[in-house]
Design an enzyme around this catalytic site. Structure first.
Site, short mmCIF file in Angstrom:
data_model
loop_
_atom_site.label_atom_id
_atom_site.label_comp_id
_atom_site.label_asym_id
_atom_site.label_seq_id
_atom_site.Cartn_x
_atom_site.Cartn_y
_atom_site.Cartn_z
N PRO A 96 0.84 -1.20 0.00
CA PRO A 96 0.00 0.00 0.00
C PRO A 96 0.88 1.25 0.00
O PRO A 96 1.85 1.33 0.74
CB PRO A 96 -0.76 -0.11 1.33
N GLN A 133 -6.78 -1.02 2.54
CA GLN A 133 -6.16 -0.78 3.85
C GLN A 133 -6.86 0.38 4.56
O GLN A 133 -7.03 1.46 3.99
CB GLN A 133 -4.68 -0.44 3.70
N CYS A 187 2.06 3.20 9.79
CA CYS A 187 2.27 4.60 9.42
C CYS A 187 2.90 5.37 10.57
O CYS A 187 2.35 5.41 11.68
CB CYS A 187 0.94 5.23 9.01
N ASP A 207 12.85 -2.67 0.63
CA ASP A 207 14.09 -2.54 -0.13
C ASP A 207 14.24 -3.54 -1.28
O ASP A 207 15.37 -3.84 -1.68
CB ASP A 207 15.32 -2.66 0.79
C1 LIG Z 1 4.92 7.09 -0.94
C2 LIG Z 1 4.68 5.98 0.06
C3 LIG Z 1 3.43 5.86 0.63
C4 LIG Z 1 3.19 4.82 1.56
N1 LIG Z 1 1.94 4.68 2.08
C5 LIG Z 1 1.66 3.60 2.87
C6 LIG Z 1 0.34 3.33 3.31
O1 LIG Z 1 -0.62 4.06 2.97
N2 LIG Z 1 0.14 2.26 4.12
C7 LIG Z 1 1.16 1.42 4.50
O2 LIG Z 1 0.93 0.45 5.22
N3 LIG Z 1 2.42 1.64 4.08
C8 LIG Z 1 2.69 2.70 3.27
N4 LIG Z 1 3.96 2.88 2.79
C9 LIG Z 1 5.01 1.90 3.14
C10 LIG Z 1 5.13 0.83 2.05
O3 LIG Z 1 3.96 0.05 1.97
C11 LIG Z 1 6.34 -0.10 2.33
O4 LIG Z 1 6.11 -0.81 3.52
C12 LIG Z 1 7.65 0.65 2.46
O5 LIG Z 1 7.80 1.61 1.45
C13 LIG Z 1 8.86 -0.33 2.40
O6 LIG Z 1 8.84 -1.08 1.22
P1 LIG Z 1 9.73 -0.66 -0.07
O7 LIG Z 1 11.17 -0.58 0.38
O8 LIG Z 1 9.47 -1.77 -1.05
O9 LIG Z 1 9.26 0.68 -0.53
C14 LIG Z 1 4.23 3.92 1.91
C15 LIG Z 1 5.49 4.08 1.32
C16 LIG Z 1 5.72 5.08 0.40
C17 LIG Z 1 7.10 5.20 -0.23
#
Ligand SMILES: Cc1cc2nc3c(=O)[nH]c(=O)nc-3n(C[C@H](O)[C@H](O)[C@H](O)COP(=O)(O)O)c2cc1C
Length: 337
Positions: free
Chosen positions: A5, A60, A90, A192
């Site tokens: 998300p 979510q 969050c 990551d």
């Molecule tokens: C722009 C942005 C918005 C995000 N919004 C949410 C969200 O609404 N709900 C949530 O559980 N995590 C949110 N996250 C976290 C991501 O779901 C994820 O857990 C986090 O970016 C780590 O994964 P990644 O390294 O693949 O980006 C957000 C991340 C980013 C970068």
């Protein structure tokens, strides 16, 4: 493999675009306020919209009140979603101070009571997305996962950073493995994953049921298809500049068709029409431009000379200008025939 998300990013159009590239399982919506859903506030209901091709779809929600979260879960279920997910990750103070988001990790009993209330209220699976913990002194994802499992959660996803870390440092995949070992329900690891080989490595070396990818998919929407190529023993498919150009233009086309900012839409939703002269076309245009700016902050990292594209997109005054500069940027990069 699924899309994590991401507020402002994982709208229905983007989810469809990624699904069409193949090998994407679950998609998760942007987070939606349980309070706004229960009160039926127009904009929040838009976040519940999805198309059949996106299934399975998880919506979510965030909030800190068990009965309101249960009622919001019922709204989600009534809209036909496959899964309702609770945001326990969050770190933003505006959300955390309402006993929602990652601050729920500091109140595990309360967090579990929210899950229990939701499980009683709906038939669809209730899942939880959490972080490693609140900070280095309070890393409790394995314990919290056990508690929400006991409360009836069907799966958990873990982003292996604490709230205090926000996006600094690296996701702790050893901790994600500990969560997976602590519970019987499926655990999805997150954090990551940028290269297709990293997805394979994590799936092989960690006892997770799957992975959710956030920023990596914004940068490279072909990531899942490439990871699937690797899994099948093939070289990951090449993504051409034409593919990258097409993706942006198709995404703009979808957004332009579906942007929900017309005056009639506002009226139907019962939203106030701004008193000053309201120009739906201009508002709509701005909304699409802002969406593209947000995406291009990530997407341009996968393109040669992407910094130029990023700067140009940030300055584009309209959707028309945006289209032109994207066509020009990729046209100039393409090898001449
Ligand atoms: C722009 C942005 C918005 C995000 N919004 C949410 C969200 O609404 N709900 C949530 O559980 N995590 C949110 N996250 C976290 C991501 O779901 C994820 O857990 C986090 O970016 C780590 O994964 P990644 O390294 O693949 O980006 C957000 C991340 C980013 C970068």
């Amino acid at each position: 493999m699924g899309i994590a998300p991401m507020a402002g990013m994982t709208d229905s159009a983007f989810r469809r675009m990624v699904k069409r590239l193949g090998s994407c399982g679950l998609v998760v919506s942007e987070m939606v306020s349980s309070e706004a859903l229960v009160r039926g506030i127009g904009r929040s209901l838009e976040y519940l919209e999805f198309t059949e091709e996106e299934r399975p779809v998880s919506i979510q929600i965030f909030g800190g009140d068990p009965s309101r979260m249960a009622a919001a879960a019922q709204v989600v279920e009534s809209r036909g979603a496959d899964v309702v997910d609770v945001n326990m990750g969050c770190p933003v103070p505006k959300i955390a101070k309402h006993h929602a988001g990652c601050s729920l990790m500091r109140e595990p009993d309360h967090a579990a009571s929210i899950v229990a209330a939701m499980v009683r209220a709906v038939r669809i699976p209730v899942t939880v997305k959490m972080r490693a913990g609140w900070n280095d002194q309070q890393v409790n994802a394995p314990e919290l996962a056990r508690m929400v499992e006991a409360a009836g959660a069907s799966a958990v996803a873990v982003h292996g950073r604490t709230a205090a870390q926000a996006y600094h440092g690296l996701a702790d995949w050893n901790l994600i493995a500990r969560v997976a070992e602590a519970v019987q329900i499926p655990v999805y690891g997150c954090g990551d994953l940028v290269e297709p080989g990293e997805i394979l490595d994590r799936l092989r070396s960690t006892p997770v049921a799957g992975v959710l990818v956030g920023r990596g998919i914004l940068r490279n929407p072909w990531l899942f298809a490439q990871a699937a190529d690797l899994m099948a023993g093939r070289r990951p498919r090449e993504v051409s500049l034409e593919d990258r150009r097409r993706f942006l233009i198709d995404y703009i086309d979808l957004l332009v068709r579906e942007a929900p900012w017309g005056e009639e839409d506002l009226r139907q939703r019962g939203d106030a029409i701004p008193r000053k002269r309201y120009d739906p076309a201009a508002t709509h245009d701005r909304w699409v431009v802002n969406k593209l700016r947000a995406l291009c902050g990530y997407y341009t990292k996968g393109v040669d000379g992407g910094a130029h594209l990023r700067v140009a997109v940030n300055q584009a005054p309209s959707v028309g200008a945006l289209r032109t500069l994207i066509e020009e940027f990729f046209g100039e990069l393409a090898p001449s025939a």
